[in-house]
Design a protein around this motif. Structure first.
Motif, PDB file in Angstrom:
ATOM      1  N   PHE A   1       2.837 -43.110  17.612  1.00  0.00           N
ATOM      2  CA  PHE A   1       2.618 -42.189  16.499  1.00  0.00           C
ATOM      3  C   PHE A   1       1.119 -42.142  16.220  1.00  0.00           C
ATOM      4  O   PHE A   1       0.492 -43.186  16.013  1.00  0.00           O
ATOM      5  CB  PHE A   1       3.396 -42.671  15.282  1.00  0.00           C
ATOM      6  N   VAL A   2       0.527 -40.950  16.240  1.00  0.00           N
ATOM      7  CA  VAL A   2      -0.921 -40.768  16.087  1.00  0.00           C
ATOM      8  C   VAL A   2      -1.203 -40.059  14.768  1.00  0.00           C
ATOM      9  O   VAL A   2      -0.571 -39.055  14.446  1.00  0.00           O
ATOM     10  CB  VAL A   2      -1.489 -39.922  17.254  1.00  0.00           C
ATOM     11  N   MET A   3      -2.152 -40.602  14.011  1.00  0.00           N
ATOM     12  CA  MET A   3      -2.565 -39.991  12.743  1.00  0.00           C
ATOM     13  C   MET A   3      -4.077 -39.756  12.771  1.00  0.00           C
ATOM     14  O   MET A   3      -4.822 -40.586  13.286  1.00  0.00           O
ATOM     15  CB  MET A   3      -2.205 -40.905  11.572  1.00  0.00           C
ATOM     16  N   ILE A   4      -4.505 -38.642  12.198  1.00  0.00           N
ATOM     17  CA  ILE A   4      -5.925 -38.326  12.084  1.00  0.00           C
ATOM     18  C   ILE A   4      -6.264 -38.379  10.601  1.00  0.00           C
ATOM     19  O   ILE A   4      -5.638 -37.695   9.784  1.00  0.00           O
ATOM     20  CB  ILE A   4      -6.244 -36.907  12.636  1.00  0.00           C
ATOM     21  N   ARG A   5      -7.241 -39.198  10.243  1.00  0.00           N
ATOM     22  CA  ARG A   5      -7.618 -39.388   8.841  1.00  0.00           C
ATOM     23  C   ARG A   5      -9.128 -39.286   8.681  1.00  0.00           C
ATOM     24  O   ARG A   5      -9.883 -39.527   9.616  1.00  0.00           O
ATOM     25  CB  ARG A   5      -7.154 -40.766   8.333  1.00  0.00           C
ATOM     26  N   ASN A   6      -9.553 -38.959   7.454  1.00  0.00           N
ATOM     27  CA  ASN A   6     -10.986 -38.993   7.159  1.00  0.00           C
ATOM     28  C   ASN A   6     -11.335 -40.341   6.546  1.00  0.00           C
ATOM     29  O   ASN A   6     -10.475 -41.214   6.413  1.00  0.00           O
ATOM     30  CB  ASN A   6     -11.409 -37.805   6.285  1.00  0.00           C
ATOM     31  N   GLN A   7     -12.573 -40.507   6.156  1.00  0.00           N
ATOM     32  CA  GLN A   7     -13.067 -41.769   5.630  1.00  0.00           C
ATOM     33  C   GLN A   7     -12.362 -42.197   4.343  1.00  0.00           C
ATOM     34  O   GLN A   7     -12.370 -43.373   3.987  1.00  0.00           O
ATOM     35  CB  GLN A   7     -14.584 -41.699   5.409  1.00  0.00           C
ATOM     36  N   ASP A   8     -11.710 -41.279   3.643  1.00  0.00           N
ATOM     37  CA  ASP A   8     -10.986 -41.588   2.406  1.00  0.00           C
ATOM     38  C   ASP A   8      -9.497 -41.767   2.653  1.00  0.00           C
ATOM     39  O   ASP A   8      -8.711 -41.805   1.707  1.00  0.00           O
ATOM     40  CB  ASP A   8     -11.208 -40.472   1.381  1.00  0.00           C
ATOM     41  N   ASN A   9      -9.088 -41.843   3.916  1.00  0.00           N
ATOM     42  CA  ASN A   9      -7.698 -41.984   4.338  1.00  0.00           C
ATOM     43  C   ASN A   9      -6.847 -40.763   4.002  1.00  0.00           C
ATOM     44  O   ASN A   9      -5.637 -40.862   3.834  1.00  0.00           O
ATOM     45  CB  ASN A   9      -7.055 -43.261   3.784  1.00  0.00           C
ATOM     46  N   SER A  10      -7.483 -39.609   3.891  1.00  0.00           N
ATOM     47  CA  SER A  10      -6.755 -38.357   3.684  1.00  0.00           C
ATOM     48  C   SER A  10      -6.540 -37.686   5.036  1.00  0.00           C
ATOM     49  O   SER A  10      -7.348 -37.825   5.958  1.00  0.00           O
ATOM     50  CB  SER A  10      -7.559 -37.412   2.781  1.00  0.00           C
ATOM     51  N   ALA A  11      -5.436 -36.946   5.143  1.00  0.00           N
ATOM     52  CA  ALA A  11      -5.123 -36.245   6.381  1.00  0.00           C
ATOM     53  C   ALA A  11      -6.257 -35.296   6.753  1.00  0.00           C
ATOM     54  O   ALA A  11      -6.748 -34.537   5.926  1.00  0.00           O
ATOM     55  CB  ALA A  11      -3.822 -35.473   6.217  1.00  0.00           C
ATOM     56  N   LEU A  12      -6.686 -35.363   8.002  1.00  0.00           N
ATOM     57  CA  LEU A  12      -7.715 -34.473   8.532  1.00  0.00           C
ATOM     58  C   LEU A  12      -7.044 -33.616   9.592  1.00  0.00           C
ATOM     59  O   LEU A  12      -6.960 -33.977  10.757  1.00  0.00           O
ATOM     60  CB  LEU A  12      -8.880 -35.286   9.108  1.00  0.00           C
ATOM     61  N   THR A  13      -6.509 -32.490   9.161  1.00  0.00           N
ATOM     62  CA  THR A  13      -5.662 -31.678  10.034  1.00  0.00           C
ATOM     63  C   THR A  13      -6.453 -30.819  11.007  1.00  0.00           C
ATOM     64  O   THR A  13      -6.010 -30.587  12.124  1.00  0.00           O
ATOM     65  CB  THR A  13      -4.772 -30.759   9.190  1.00  0.00           C
ATOM     66  N   SER A  14      -7.605 -30.337  10.554  1.00  0.00           N
ATOM     67  CA  SER A  14      -8.399 -29.452  11.399  1.00  0.00           C
ATOM     68  C   SER A  14      -9.840 -29.475  10.923  1.00  0.00           C
ATOM     69  O   SER A  14     -10.143 -29.966   9.838  1.00  0.00           O
ATOM     70  CB  SER A  14      -7.859 -28.017  11.339  1.00  0.00           C
ATOM     71  N   ILE A  15     -10.703 -28.917  11.744  1.00  0.00           N
ATOM     72  CA  ILE A  15     -12.103 -28.716  11.370  1.00  0.00           C
ATOM     73  C   ILE A  15     -12.419 -27.268  11.685  1.00  0.00           C
ATOM     74  O   ILE A  15     -12.178 -26.803  12.811  1.00  0.00           O
ATOM     75  CB  ILE A  15     -13.035 -29.679  12.115  1.00  0.00           C
ATOM     76  N   ASP A  16     -12.907 -26.567  10.692  1.00  0.00           N
ATOM     77  CA  ASP A  16     -13.197 -25.131  10.829  1.00  0.00           C
ATOM     78  C   ASP A  16     -11.989 -24.356  11.340  1.00  0.00           C
ATOM     79  O   ASP A  16     -12.113 -23.426  12.137  1.00  0.00           O
ATOM     80  CB  ASP A  16     -14.408 -24.896  11.747  1.00  0.00           C
ATOM     81  N   GLY A  17     -10.799 -24.783  10.891  1.00  0.00           N
ATOM     82  CA  GLY A  17      -9.572 -24.082  11.258  1.00  0.00           C
ATOM     83  C   GLY A  17      -9.046 -24.390  12.642  1.00  0.00           C
ATOM     84  O   GLY A  17      -8.040 -23.824  13.058  1.00  0.00           O
ATOM     85  N   ILE A  18      -9.695 -25.299  13.348  1.00  0.00           N
ATOM     86  CA  ILE A  18      -9.251 -25.675  14.697  1.00  0.00           C
ATOM     87  C   ILE A  18      -8.561 -27.029  14.612  1.00  0.00           C
ATOM     88  O   ILE A  18      -9.144 -28.009  14.151  1.00  0.00           O
ATOM     89  CB  ILE A  18     -10.441 -25.746  15.672  1.00  0.00           C
ATOM     90  N   ALA A  19      -7.300 -27.073  15.069  1.00  0.00           N
ATOM     91  CA  ALA A  19      -6.515 -28.305  15.014  1.00  0.00           C
ATOM     92  C   ALA A  19      -6.966 -29.304  16.077  1.00  0.00           C
ATOM     93  O   ALA A  19      -7.479 -28.931  17.132  1.00  0.00           O
ATOM     94  CB  ALA A  19      -5.035 -27.986  15.211  1.00  0.00           C
ATOM     95  N   PHE A  20      -6.746 -30.593  15.788  1.00  0.00           N
ATOM     96  CA  PHE A  20      -6.938 -31.646  16.782  1.00  0.00           C
ATOM     97  C   PHE A  20      -5.802 -31.563  17.801  1.00  0.00           C
ATOM     98  O   PHE A  20      -4.697 -31.134  17.488  1.00  0.00           O
ATOM     99  CB  PHE A  20      -6.908 -33.024  16.114  1.00  0.00           C
ATOM    100  N   ILE A  21      -6.072 -31.996  19.016  1.00  0.00           N
ATOM    101  CA  ILE A  21      -5.079 -32.040  20.086  1.00  0.00           C
ATOM    102  C   ILE A  21      -4.926 -33.492  20.518  1.00  0.00           C
ATOM    103  O   ILE A  21      -5.919 -34.219  20.640  1.00  0.00           O
ATOM    104  CB  ILE A  21      -5.528 -31.193  21.295  1.00  0.00           C
ATOM    105  N   THR A  22      -3.681 -33.913  20.730  1.00  0.00           N
ATOM    106  CA  THR A  22      -3.433 -35.252  21.260  1.00  0.00           C
ATOM    107  C   THR A  22      -2.794 -35.132  22.630  1.00  0.00           C
ATOM    108  O   THR A  22      -1.975 -34.247  22.881  1.00  0.00           O
ATOM    109  CB  THR A  22      -2.516 -36.077  20.338  1.00  0.00           C
ATOM    110  N   LEU A  23      -3.190 -36.033  23.522  1.00  0.00           N
ATOM    111  CA  LEU A  23      -2.648 -36.080  24.876  1.00  0.00           C
ATOM    112  C   LEU A  23      -2.123 -37.481  25.140  1.00  0.00           C
ATOM    113  O   LEU A  23      -2.716 -38.473  24.681  1.00  0.00           O
ATOM    114  CB  LEU A  23      -3.728 -35.775  25.910  1.00  0.00           C
ATOM    115  N   LEU A  24      -1.044 -37.564  25.875  1.00  0.00           N
ATOM    116  CA  LEU A  24      -0.531 -38.839  26.354  1.00  0.00           C
ATOM    117  C   LEU A  24      -0.644 -38.824  27.864  1.00  0.00           C
ATOM    118  O   LEU A  24      -0.133 -37.914  28.532  1.00  0.00           O
ATOM    119  CB  LEU A  24       0.930 -39.032  25.939  1.00  0.00           C
TER     120      LEU A  24
END
Length: 108
Positions: A5-28
């Motif tokens: 299970f992969v989570m993306i968080r910022n320095q305040d432990n808040s969800a960081l879903t995207s940057i400038d409207g572009i989502a993060f991608i995870t690969l296995l």
């Protein structure tokens, strides 16, 4: 079978879903081959890879507007019914990876 299970968080432990409207991608990846690719959920900033057999895997989080553009973490699943939790923490204003936190929990 176990899960990653992969989570993306910022320095305040808040969800960081995207940057400038572009989502993060995870690969296995396993043995250099991509087994799965997931877009990070745009509400909770997470992604999951379920029902994995024991073995060695590499989890990659990608985004073109952070440094590094690919963050890599190697995982060894050596027991059944485990959940490996990986949290990729970014310093949001500077868009820099701060750390990767890993923990293991029982699925039972």
């Amino acid at each position: 079978m176990s899960d990653i299970f992969v989570m993306i968080r910022n320095q305040d432990n808040s969800a960081l879903t995207s940057i400038d409207g572009i989502a993060f991608i995870t690969l296995l990846r396993q043995d250099g081959q991509v087994l799965a690719e997931e877009l990070v959920d745009l509400i909770y900033a997470d992604a999951g890879f379920d029902d994995l057999p024991t073995g060695e895997y590499t989890v990659i989080v990608k985004h073109e507007q952070v440094q590094p553009t690919e963050a890599i973490y190697d995982v060894i699943i050596n027991a059944e019914d485990k959940v490996i939790l990986l949290t990729f923490v970014y310093l949001e204003p500077e868009r820099i990876l701060l750390q990767i936190q890993a923990s293991v929990e029982s699925r039972l």
